[in-house]
Write a protein that holds these residues in place. Structure first.
Motif, PDB file in Angstrom:
ATOM      1  N   GLY A  88       0.815  -1.211   0.000  1.00 29.07           N
ATOM      2  CA  GLY A  88       0.000   0.000   0.000  1.00 29.07           C
ATOM      3  C   GLY A  88       0.848   1.260   0.000  1.00 29.07           C
ATOM      4  O   GLY A  88       0.543   2.238  -0.708  1.00 29.07           O
ATOM      5  N   LEU A  91       2.283   1.702  -3.473  1.00 30.20           N
ATOM      6  CA  LEU A  91       1.283   2.137  -4.445  1.00 30.20           C
ATOM      7  C   LEU A  91       0.920   3.601  -4.237  1.00 30.20           C
ATOM      8  O   LEU A  91       0.788   4.366  -5.208  1.00 30.20           O
ATOM      9  CB  LEU A  91       0.032   1.259  -4.348  1.00 30.20           C
ATOM     10  CG  LEU A  91      -1.061   1.548  -5.376  1.00 30.20           C
ATOM     11  CD1 LEU A  91      -0.520   1.432  -6.794  1.00 30.20           C
ATOM     12  CD2 LEU A  91      -2.241   0.601  -5.189  1.00 30.20           C
ATOM     13  N   ASP A  92       0.755   4.029  -2.996  1.00 32.89           N
ATOM     14  CA  ASP A  92       0.450   5.437  -2.737  1.00 32.89           C
ATOM     15  C   ASP A  92       1.583   6.338  -3.219  1.00 32.89           C
ATOM     16  O   ASP A  92       1.339   7.400  -3.805  1.00 32.89           O
ATOM     17  CB  ASP A  92       0.202   5.649  -1.245  1.00 32.89           C
ATOM     18  CG  ASP A  92      -1.075   4.981  -0.762  1.00 32.89           C
ATOM     19  OD1 ASP A  92      -1.939   4.678  -1.608  1.00 32.89           O
ATOM     20  OD2 ASP A  92      -1.196   4.745   0.454  1.00 32.89           O
ATOM     21  N   VAL A  95       1.391   6.529  -7.059  1.00 28.09           N
ATOM     22  CA  VAL A  95       0.344   7.443  -7.522  1.00 28.09           C
ATOM     23  C   VAL A  95       0.823   8.889  -7.409  1.00 28.09           C
ATOM     24  O   VAL A  95       0.593   9.713  -8.308  1.00 28.09           O
ATOM     25  CB  VAL A  95      -0.962   7.221  -6.734  1.00 28.09           C
ATOM     26  CG1 VAL A  95      -1.956   8.348  -7.004  1.00 28.09           C
ATOM     27  CG2 VAL A  95      -1.572   5.872  -7.100  1.00 28.09           C
ATOM     28  N   LEU A 120      -6.020  -4.483  -3.112  1.00 25.81           N
ATOM     29  CA  LEU A 120      -5.278  -3.236  -2.945  1.00 25.81           C
ATOM     30  C   LEU A 120      -5.682  -2.226  -4.012  1.00 25.81           C
ATOM     31  O   LEU A 120      -5.896  -1.050  -3.707  1.00 25.81           O
ATOM     32  CB  LEU A 120      -3.773  -3.517  -3.028  1.00 25.81           C
ATOM     33  CG  LEU A 120      -2.850  -2.300  -2.921  1.00 25.81           C
ATOM     34  CD1 LEU A 120      -3.046  -1.580  -1.593  1.00 25.81           C
ATOM     35  CD2 LEU A 120      -1.396  -2.738  -3.081  1.00 25.81           C
ATOM     36  N   ALA A 121      -5.822  -2.684  -5.255  1.00 26.42           N
ATOM     37  CA  ALA A 121      -6.234  -1.773  -6.322  1.00 26.42           C
ATOM     38  C   ALA A 121      -7.614  -1.187  -6.034  1.00 26.42           C
ATOM     39  O   ALA A 121      -7.831   0.024  -6.151  1.00 26.42           O
ATOM     40  CB  ALA A 121      -6.231  -2.511  -7.658  1.00 26.42           C
ATOM     41  N   SER A 123      -9.060  -0.863  -3.185  1.00 27.25           N
ATOM     42  CA  SER A 123      -9.028  -0.002  -2.001  1.00 27.25           C
ATOM     43  C   SER A 123      -8.572   1.407  -2.338  1.00 27.25           C
ATOM     44  O   SER A 123      -8.837   2.348  -1.580  1.00 27.25           O
ATOM     45  CB  SER A 123      -8.106  -0.610  -0.934  1.00 27.25           C
ATOM     46  OG  SER A 123      -6.743  -0.468  -1.285  1.00 27.25           O
ATOM     47  N   ARG A 124      -7.877   1.566  -3.456  1.00 28.30           N
ATOM     48  CA  ARG A 124      -7.441   2.889  -3.915  1.00 28.30           C
ATOM     49  C   ARG A 124      -8.369   3.467  -4.972  1.00 28.30           C
ATOM     50  O   ARG A 124      -8.041   4.436  -5.639  1.00 28.30           O
ATOM     51  CB  ARG A 124      -6.027   2.820  -4.483  1.00 28.30           C
ATOM     52  CG  ARG A 124      -4.839   2.656  -3.516  1.00 28.30           C
ATOM     53  CD  ARG A 124      -5.142   2.799  -2.078  1.00 28.30           C
ATOM     54  NE  ARG A 124      -3.951   2.771  -1.229  1.00 28.30           N
ATOM     55  CZ  ARG A 124      -3.817   1.961  -0.197  1.00 28.30           C
ATOM     56  NH1 ARG A 124      -4.772   1.076   0.103  1.00 28.30           N
ATOM     57  NH2 ARG A 124      -2.742   2.031   0.559  1.00 28.30           N
ATOM     58  N   LEU A 276      -6.089   3.402 -12.040  1.00 22.86           N
ATOM     59  CA  LEU A 276      -5.982   4.091 -10.745  1.00 22.86           C
ATOM     60  C   LEU A 276      -6.393   5.557 -10.888  1.00 22.86           C
ATOM     61  O   LEU A 276      -5.927   6.232 -11.811  1.00 22.86           O
ATOM     62  CB  LEU A 276      -4.536   4.020 -10.241  1.00 22.86           C
ATOM     63  CG  LEU A 276      -4.053   2.674  -9.738  1.00 22.86           C
ATOM     64  CD1 LEU A 276      -2.529   2.680  -9.673  1.00 22.86           C
ATOM     65  CD2 LEU A 276      -4.641   2.352  -8.377  1.00 22.86           C
TER      66      LEU A 276
END
Length: 279
Positions: A88, A91-92, A95, A120-121, A123-124, A276
């Motif tokens: 996570g 990924l944050d 982004v 995870l995808a 959740s974003r 995303l």
């Protein structure tokens, strides 16, 4: 600890390769890591994120974009380091990099079997944009005499209008990364009886060959030309010493999938591309 890279050092590349091997051994399948791109980063922007713990790389996200607008993200976390929020955090951070670099779209590639990656995808706020089957050929196709009317020639910048038309006819949208493709592989124009009617790009990474952007304009489909071309380029790659040839095909393109499997390609896994949100 999060670390950013505009260019990967030799030590970084070895660490990412070791991490990839560990993840694939644990999860199976493959990861869509473009090693040719990793080894030849421009150094102009942040292109890769590493997560280190106790002096070891346990997480990674790589960025790949051919047109400066759409970027594909591939990430992985060491199986022994999962459940700590590393995925996570990576990924944050990815982004954030995408926003700063001004990308219009970011696609996170998740193997279909990875429930954690898909979670995870979502959740974003990501939504499934499309999916592709990854296939691999491990032995050369059976030799067949090629059609002498079909010629494969190297493409160059002057062929961009022709290639744009061919790819638009075949895929329904205009490509935006043709010039970049000339730098990362061998782009070929397929001519039949003197008329351009298809294209394909070949790329080699170590002992693996890749086939990209394979297209035959609809007017010429169903005549065996695509099968002839595919058999030729696969044989060429094996003659050059590759151990396998890989390609991807969109889920739902059953006609192309049938062609590839009939020549000996076998599915490795299905990959989901999650869009995303960047705003």
């Amino acid at each position: 600890m999060l670390e950013t890279r505009s260019r990967l050092s030799e030590d970084d590349l070895r660490a990412v390769a070791a991490l990839e091997a560990s993840v694939v051994a644990h999860d199976g399948g493959r990861l869509k890591i473009e090693w040719g791109d990793l080894r030849n980063r421009s150094g102009d922007h942040v292109n890769d994120l590493l997560w280190t713990a106790d002096g070891r790389v346990v997480g990674f996200v790589g960025f790949d974009s051919y047109d400066g607008r759409v970027v594909e993200l591939v990430g992985m976390v060491d199986p022994a380091a999962r459940g700590r929020g590393i995925g996570g955090a990576l990924l944050d951070a990815a982004v954030g990099v995408c926003r700063r670099r001004g990308f219009a779209q970011a696609l996170l590639i998740v193997p279909r079997g990875s429930a954690a990656g898909a979670h995870l995808a979502r959740s974003r706020g990501a939504v499934l944009e499309h999916s592709e089957h990854a296939l691999r050929l491990d032995v050369p196709p059976a030799p067949v005499a090629p059609d002498p009317r079909t010629v494969l020639r190297a493409a160059g910048p002057g062929d961009v209008p022709v290639l744009t038309g061919l790819l638009t006819d075949a895929f329904g949208s205009a490509p935006t990364h043709l010039e970049a493709g000339f730098a990362t592989g061998r782009t070929l124009v397929v001519e039949h009886a003197g008329e351009p009617m298809g294209t394909v790009r070949l790329q080699r990474e170590g002992d693996s060959g890749g086939i990209y952007g394979f297209a035959v304009t609809p007017r010429w489909q169903g005549r065996g030309i695509g099968r002839d071309v595919l058999r030729r380029v696969c044989a060429q790659l094996f003659d050059e010493g590759v151990a396998s040839v890989r390609l991807e095909v969109a889920v739902g393109n059953d006609r192309a999938l049938g062609l590839y499997t009939s020549l000996g390609f076998t599915p490795v896994q299905t990959e989901d591309y999650h869009d995303l949100p960047l705003t």
